[in-house]
Design a protein around this motif. Structure first.
Motif, PDB file in Angstrom:
ATOM      1  N   LEU A  97      13.962 -12.112  -2.018  1.00 14.24           N
ATOM      2  CA  LEU A  97      12.735 -12.851  -1.678  1.00 14.24           C
ATOM      3  C   LEU A  97      11.533 -12.446  -2.543  1.00 14.24           C
ATOM      4  O   LEU A  97      10.864 -13.322  -3.105  1.00 14.24           O
ATOM      5  CB  LEU A  97      12.406 -12.689  -0.192  1.00 14.24           C
ATOM      6  CG  LEU A  97      13.297 -13.444   0.816  1.00 14.24           C
ATOM      7  CD1 LEU A  97      12.717 -13.320   2.221  1.00 14.24           C
ATOM      8  CD2 LEU A  97      13.429 -14.911   0.418  1.00 14.24           C
ATOM      9  N   PRO A  98      11.218 -11.152  -2.690  1.00 10.04           N
ATOM     10  CA  PRO A  98      10.064 -10.793  -3.536  1.00 10.04           C
ATOM     11  C   PRO A  98      10.251 -11.214  -4.993  1.00 10.04           C
ATOM     12  O   PRO A  98       9.287 -11.641  -5.635  1.00 10.04           O
ATOM     13  CB  PRO A  98       9.995  -9.264  -3.431  1.00 10.04           C
ATOM     14  CG  PRO A  98      10.647  -8.945  -2.139  1.00 10.04           C
ATOM     15  CD  PRO A  98      11.747  -9.964  -2.006  1.00 10.04           C
ATOM     16  N   ILE A 306      -6.366 -13.628  -7.715  1.00 12.01           N
ATOM     17  CA  ILE A 306      -4.945 -13.602  -8.080  1.00 12.01           C
ATOM     18  C   ILE A 306      -4.265 -12.396  -7.449  1.00 12.01           C
ATOM     19  O   ILE A 306      -3.162 -12.481  -6.895  1.00 12.01           O
ATOM     20  CB  ILE A 306      -4.774 -13.578  -9.623  1.00 12.01           C
ATOM     21  CG1 ILE A 306      -5.337 -14.859 -10.233  1.00 12.01           C
ATOM     22  CG2 ILE A 306      -3.299 -13.423  -9.998  1.00 12.01           C
ATOM     23  CD1 ILE A 306      -5.199 -14.933 -11.749  1.00 12.01           C
ATOM     24  N   ALA A 307      -4.955 -11.233  -7.492  1.00 12.81           N
ATOM     25  CA  ALA A 307      -4.380 -10.013  -6.924  1.00 12.81           C
ATOM     26  C   ALA A 307      -4.160 -10.155  -5.425  1.00 12.81           C
ATOM     27  O   ALA A 307      -3.157  -9.694  -4.876  1.00 12.81           O
ATOM     28  CB  ALA A 307      -5.285  -8.820  -7.215  1.00 12.81           C
ATOM     29  N   LEU A 308      -5.118 -10.819  -4.780  1.00  9.51           N
ATOM     30  CA  LEU A 308      -4.995 -11.032  -3.342  1.00  9.51           C
ATOM     31  C   LEU A 308      -3.784 -11.914  -3.057  1.00  9.51           C
ATOM     32  O   LEU A 308      -2.975 -11.620  -2.164  1.00  9.51           O
ATOM     33  CB  LEU A 308      -6.279 -11.698  -2.817  1.00  9.51           C
ATOM     34  CG  LEU A 308      -6.599 -11.427  -1.358  1.00  9.51           C
ATOM     35  CD1 LEU A 308      -6.893  -9.953  -1.147  1.00  9.51           C
ATOM     36  CD2 LEU A 308      -7.788 -12.277  -0.908  1.00  9.51           C
ATOM     37  N   GLY A 309      -3.650 -13.001  -3.849  1.00  7.43           N
ATOM     38  CA  GLY A 309      -2.491 -13.884  -3.702  1.00  7.43           C
ATOM     39  C   GLY A 309      -1.200 -13.117  -3.943  1.00  7.43           C
ATOM     40  O   GLY A 309      -0.249 -13.208  -3.147  1.00  7.43           O
ATOM     41  N   ALA A 310      -1.168 -12.325  -5.018  1.00  5.01           N
ATOM     42  CA  ALA A 310       0.041 -11.564  -5.346  1.00  5.01           C
ATOM     43  C   ALA A 310       0.388 -10.591  -4.218  1.00  5.01           C
ATOM     44  O   ALA A 310       1.559 -10.424  -3.871  1.00  5.01           O
ATOM     45  CB  ALA A 310      -0.171 -10.797  -6.655  1.00  5.01           C
ATOM     46  N   SER A 311      -0.655  -9.983  -3.639  1.00  3.55           N
ATOM     47  CA  SER A 311      -0.419  -9.023  -2.562  1.00  3.55           C
ATOM     48  C   SER A 311       0.157  -9.712  -1.331  1.00  3.55           C
ATOM     49  O   SER A 311       1.058  -9.171  -0.673  1.00  3.55           O
ATOM     50  CB  SER A 311      -1.714  -8.313  -2.179  1.00  3.55           C
ATOM     51  OG  SER A 311      -2.284  -7.718  -3.313  1.00  3.55           O
ATOM     52  N   VAL A 312      -0.391 -10.899  -1.028  1.00  5.09           N
ATOM     53  CA  VAL A 312       0.117 -11.640   0.133  1.00  5.09           C
ATOM     54  C   VAL A 312       1.587 -11.987  -0.098  1.00  5.09           C
ATOM     55  O   VAL A 312       2.440 -11.805   0.783  1.00  5.09           O
ATOM     56  CB  VAL A 312      -0.723 -12.912   0.386  1.00  5.09           C
ATOM     57  CG1 VAL A 312      -0.061 -13.803   1.433  1.00  5.09           C
ATOM     58  CG2 VAL A 312      -2.130 -12.517   0.828  1.00  5.09           C
ATOM     59  N   VAL A 313       1.910 -12.462  -1.296  1.00  4.82           N
ATOM     60  CA  VAL A 313       3.297 -12.811  -1.616  1.00  4.82           C
ATOM     61  C   VAL A 313       4.180 -11.556  -1.536  1.00  4.82           C
ATOM     62  O   VAL A 313       5.247 -11.555  -0.914  1.00  4.82           O
ATOM     63  CB  VAL A 313       3.395 -13.447  -3.026  1.00  4.82           C
ATOM     64  CG1 VAL A 313       4.862 -13.622  -3.433  1.00  4.82           C
ATOM     65  CG2 VAL A 313       2.669 -14.776  -3.052  1.00  4.82           C
ATOM     66  N   ALA A 314       3.712 -10.458  -2.170  1.00  9.23           N
ATOM     67  CA  ALA A 314       4.507  -9.230  -2.192  1.00  9.23           C
ATOM     68  C   ALA A 314       4.722  -8.680  -0.787  1.00  9.23           C
ATOM     69  O   ALA A 314       5.830  -8.292  -0.420  1.00  9.23           O
ATOM     70  CB  ALA A 314       3.807  -8.182  -3.065  1.00  9.23           C
ATOM     71  N   PHE A 315       3.656  -8.682  -0.007  1.00 16.44           N
ATOM     72  CA  PHE A 315       3.758  -8.154   1.353  1.00 16.44           C
ATOM     73  C   PHE A 315       4.623  -9.062   2.216  1.00 16.44           C
ATOM     74  O   PHE A 315       5.546  -8.614   2.902  1.00 16.44           O
ATOM     75  CB  PHE A 315       2.366  -7.998   1.983  1.00 16.44           C
ATOM     76  CG  PHE A 315       2.355  -7.067   3.160  1.00 16.44           C
ATOM     77  CD1 PHE A 315       1.903  -5.767   3.024  1.00 16.44           C
ATOM     78  CD2 PHE A 315       2.821  -7.487   4.405  1.00 16.44           C
ATOM     79  CE1 PHE A 315       1.911  -4.890   4.092  1.00 16.44           C
ATOM     80  CE2 PHE A 315       2.842  -6.618   5.483  1.00 16.44           C
ATOM     81  CZ  PHE A 315       2.384  -5.314   5.338  1.00 16.44           C
ATOM     82  N   GLY A 316       4.309 -10.367   2.171  1.00 18.20           N
ATOM     83  CA  GLY A 316       4.993 -11.343   3.025  1.00 18.20           C
ATOM     84  C   GLY A 316       6.493 -11.390   2.783  1.00 18.20           C
ATOM     85  O   GLY A 316       7.289 -11.362   3.732  1.00 18.20           O
ATOM     86  N   THR A 317       6.895 -11.416   1.504  1.00 17.55           N
ATOM     87  CA  THR A 317       8.325 -11.532   1.209  1.00 17.55           C
ATOM     88  C   THR A 317       9.085 -10.282   1.659  1.00 17.55           C
ATOM     89  O   THR A 317      10.201 -10.377   2.160  1.00 17.55           O
ATOM     90  CB  THR A 317       8.568 -11.783  -0.289  1.00 17.55           C
ATOM     91  OG1 THR A 317       7.785 -10.848  -1.044  1.00 17.55           O
ATOM     92  CG2 THR A 317       8.165 -13.192  -0.691  1.00 17.55           C
ATOM     93  N   LYS A 318       8.463  -9.110   1.493  1.00 14.97           N
ATOM     94  CA  LYS A 318       9.125  -7.891   1.959  1.00 14.97           C
ATOM     95  C   LYS A 318       9.150  -7.841   3.485  1.00 14.97           C
ATOM     96  O   LYS A 318      10.117  -7.381   4.093  1.00 14.97           O
ATOM     97  CB  LYS A 318       8.394  -6.641   1.446  1.00 14.97           C
ATOM     98  CG  LYS A 318       8.881  -6.127   0.111  1.00 14.97           C
ATOM     99  CD  LYS A 318      10.191  -5.347   0.189  1.00 14.97           C
ATOM    100  CE  LYS A 318      10.563  -4.898  -1.216  1.00 14.97           C
ATOM    101  NZ  LYS A 318      11.865  -4.276  -1.327  1.00 14.97           N
ATOM    102  N   PHE A 319       8.059  -8.305   4.082  1.00 15.38           N
ATOM    103  CA  PHE A 319       7.972  -8.293   5.547  1.00 15.38           C
ATOM    104  C   PHE A 319       9.138  -9.085   6.138  1.00 15.38           C
ATOM    105  O   PHE A 319       9.773  -8.669   7.115  1.00 15.38           O
ATOM    106  CB  PHE A 319       6.630  -8.885   5.989  1.00 15.38           C
ATOM    107  CG  PHE A 319       6.453  -8.931   7.476  1.00 15.38           C
ATOM    108  CD1 PHE A 319       6.268  -7.757   8.204  1.00 15.38           C
ATOM    109  CD2 PHE A 319       6.476 -10.133   8.173  1.00 15.38           C
ATOM    110  CE1 PHE A 319       6.123  -7.790   9.578  1.00 15.38           C
ATOM    111  CE2 PHE A 319       6.322 -10.175   9.550  1.00 15.38           C
ATOM    112  CZ  PHE A 319       6.145  -8.995  10.257  1.00 15.38           C
ATOM    113  N   LEU A 320       9.452 -10.242   5.493  1.00 15.08           N
ATOM    114  CA  LEU A 320      10.538 -11.084   5.981  1.00 15.08           C
ATOM    115  C   LEU A 320      11.886 -10.368   5.931  1.00 15.08           C
ATOM    116  O   LEU A 320      12.783 -10.658   6.731  1.00 15.08           O
ATOM    117  CB  LEU A 320      10.604 -12.381   5.166  1.00 15.08           C
ATOM    118  CG  LEU A 320       9.448 -13.358   5.420  1.00 15.08           C
ATOM    119  CD1 LEU A 320       9.572 -14.568   4.502  1.00 15.08           C
ATOM    120  CD2 LEU A 320       9.413 -13.798   6.881  1.00 15.08           C
ATOM    121  N   SER A 321      12.014  -9.431   4.984  1.00 17.98           N
ATOM    122  CA  SER A 321      13.305  -8.732   4.867  1.00 17.98           C
ATOM    123  C   SER A 321      13.647  -7.975   6.146  1.00 17.98           C
ATOM    124  O   SER A 321      14.817  -7.758   6.457  1.00 17.98           O
ATOM    125  CB  SER A 321      13.283  -7.770   3.673  1.00 17.98           C
ATOM    126  OG  SER A 321      12.487  -6.646   3.964  1.00 17.98           O
ATOM    127  N   GLY A 322      12.625  -7.567   6.885  1.00 15.23           N
ATOM    128  CA  GLY A 322      12.863  -6.877   8.152  1.00 15.23           C
ATOM    129  C   GLY A 322      13.662  -7.735   9.116  1.00 15.23           C
ATOM    130  O   GLY A 322      14.436  -7.216   9.933  1.00 15.23           O
TER     131      GLY A 322
END
Lengths: 411, 411
Positions: A97-98, A306-322
């Motif tokens: 996902l990430p 952009i960094a905020l967007g990247a962080s949301v994507v990075a955080f969100g995709t990893k969060f889903l892995s749970g």
């Protein structure tokens, strides 16, 4: 580097780590957050008290190695194996996902496919150090979720570095065709995946005579020195074959945890880790240019967005892995949040991308800010989720598990 | 420096330290001797496994700083003051005789007066590290003689570095006349002599609120980190004002020894010192070109003969200083032998002499061999003298004080 400068650097790192760590804990936040923030404040781009230096960087890596060694010593191999399938599920989803999310985000921001792939890869690896330290501070490192996260984070670290070596080989091949890189890629891949297994098998076989020998030694500090040497040797071998040194150190800890000297080693290792691991966390913090975080500077606004967007994507995709974790009564959000922090591996990818001309300074900054946001969000969110799950009687603040755990940890 | 190289260096140093240390102890010799010999064997001029590197040199100095901090923690300030007059007598004779002896020896060997003066100065300072470690291994560090030696060695270290700063200032002045160096020489001299006194007074006044604050801290490792920081800060200040950083670290230890947390700090400091101090001893060993010790190489014979002569002068003149000690029942030969080892200060003088063109490579080698011979002779001779003074019942080898002390030390 003069001795004077080195002493001053050590003093600043340790004071900042403890002062900001304590401040954060007073504010009800995990202290690792304070170490990161403190590092950013005194770092090269902040107050400039801690100019970047190769030696500090090396010591930071030794700090991370000893941290993982300590985590290994506290880990039960059987539990890790039992929870293995769950960990691997979380790890795989947490890589796919990430990677996909990062790639799509970057191309939509106008990045070239090869560059977007690099950034996507940079999104794949959880920072074991930050994750496990945040869990440990909340007394969750030995819970089922904590152990699943540990296994998954170790697994995606191995895979992340595998991807890195494949990319490095591909880049080198594209510049120097006919060097016959396929063989070495395949070889490194097999070695990387086999290393932890082989290390545990061979190590477990060697450790008993080793401990027997050390038990007979009369020189001062033999036990702690020999175990640290074992961690360094495993880290060295791992680094040498192209995987991560921290995997080696963790494996050494796992093996020693099964000997009858595990308690002594753990007790004596703690003060050493107390001195060396803050260097890692403060250094990660110091790598951030905090001036980029100033939203009132128009030049920063695009990078910040952009960094905020990247962080949301990075955080969100990893969060889903749970939520890839199957099982009764498992707190999937605890796993998801714990998988989210990024750290050292992103730095490695970012440096590679910059060196190869795949990304520019702005994207480099984006990745550093992403590390910072995900690393800062995890301990804070984890605390929030866990305190929701616990009922505190009003007025007995000092009795919440957090406080109890810490005073027990103090010595 | 790559992480790989750094890890390998650490592994080699620690393995060599413990393996050779253990071997020496098995042979009935102090283990510090093994660390020195092992270092010479694997060093740049030996097997070449440990190339000289700035980082290792820095870590070695931190190792020495932590060793002196630990010694300070184990030292009773009142005893040190009570034995002060005796220590100062030993120190003064132990400065004057080696300086005069070294000067006369060098001029008789054809060295120019200024160069002979430099070598003489290099002869003045006892290596506290080697001396106290050898005493501690034989359980003599807390005896009256041990405490007198500690005081005297600290005193001559201060004076040795004072002489060094005067010489440096004089050399600079002779090259750049009119820079007005007299003021700064006087200032540095006063500061150097006052520093330990001021540090103890100010430190003792600050340490109580500091410990009270740390007692309230909840972050992990607060006590050990804050005390190490205190040692580093004192070392930094000492270095900054031009005296020796180890005097600073020792003073920090002295002060903390008087707090109610001394035991906790000492216990937690031990494993840290176990890892870092061998770096110092192995480094000292590694600085020797052991190929120069080969007497079958005709090129070495002259250097070896001069070095042997220099060592006899250096050892003998310091040995006599023990007899400057007045008092009933004092084992003067124990003091004399313990004052004899030379170490880090000689290296500083030797490097200065080489840089300023006062001595050539051959005399540099002579000084290094002198360090080695005096450093190796002390533990061995000390063991000999002390075992003569003790009556061992036949067949109870395991009950001699040495063995008991070590097993207690192990943890």
């Amino acid at each position: 580097m003069a001795l004077e400068t080195f002493l001053l650097d050590l003093i600043i790192i340790l004071v900042v780590a403890k002062a900001f760590g304590q401040l954060m804990q007073r504010l009800g936040q995990p202290f690792v957050l304070g170490e990161l923030l403190g590092g950013a404040l005194v770092g090269m781009h902040g107050l400039g008290w801690l100019p970047e230096h190769e030696f500090i960087h090396l010591l930071a890596q030794v700090g991370l190695i000893l941290l993982l060694f300590e985590i290994g010593l506290e880990t039960n191999l059987d539990t890790l194996i039992k929870l293995g399938p769950k960990s691997i599920m979380v790890a795989i989803v947490g890589i796919v996902l990430p990677l996909a999310g990062g790639y799509l985000f970057c191309t939509s921001m106008g990045l070239a496919p090869m560059s977007a792939l690099l950034v996507g890869c940079a999104f794949t690896a959880t920072s074991i150090g930050i994750s496990v330290r945040a869990l440990a501070e909340l007394g969750e490192n030995k819970s089922t979720e904590g152990q699943i996260v540990l296994g998954a984070a170790l697994f995606d670290d191995v895979v992340g570095l595998l991807i890195l070596s494949v990319i490095t080989a591909l880049v080198e091949q594209s510049r120097n065709p006919g060097a016959g890189g396929e063989h070495s890629i395949l070889f490194v891949s097999i070695l990387t995946l086999l290393f932890p297994v082989l290390a545990v098998l061979i190590g477990s076989w060697l450790v008993k005579p080793l401990i027997r020998m050390v038990d007979k030694m009369t020189v001062r500090g033999a036990m702690v020195v020999v175990s640290v040497v074992m961690a360094l040797v495993f880290a060295f071998i791992a680094e040498k074959i192209g995987t991560s040194p921290i995997i080696g150190a963790f494996t050494a800890g796992l093996i020693l945890a099964r000997t009858h000297r595990a308690d002594v080693i753990e007790t004596q290792l703690k003060p050493i880790a107390d001195i060396v691991t803050p260097i890692f966390f403060v250094s990660i913090g110091a790598s951030l240019n905090i001036q980029l975080l100033n939203p009132f500077n128009p030049a920063n606004q695009e990078i910040l967005l952009i960094a905020l967007g990247a962080s949301v994507v990075a955080f969100g995709t990893k969060f889903l892995s749970g939520f890839a974790c199957i099982g009764e009564g498992i707190r999937r959000s605890v796993i998801g949040v714990s998988m989210a922090p990024r750290g050292e591996v992103v730095l490695i990818f970012a440096n590679l991308g910059l060196a190869q001309g795949l990304i520019n300074q702005e994207w480099f900054a984006v990745l550093i800010i992403m590390i910072f946001i995900t690393a800062m969000a995890t301990p804070a969110l984890l605390k929030l989720i866990l305190s929701k799950n616990t009922v505190h009687p009003i007025g007995s603040y000092s009795e919440i598990p957090l406080a109890g755990y810490e005073s027990e940890e103090r010595m």
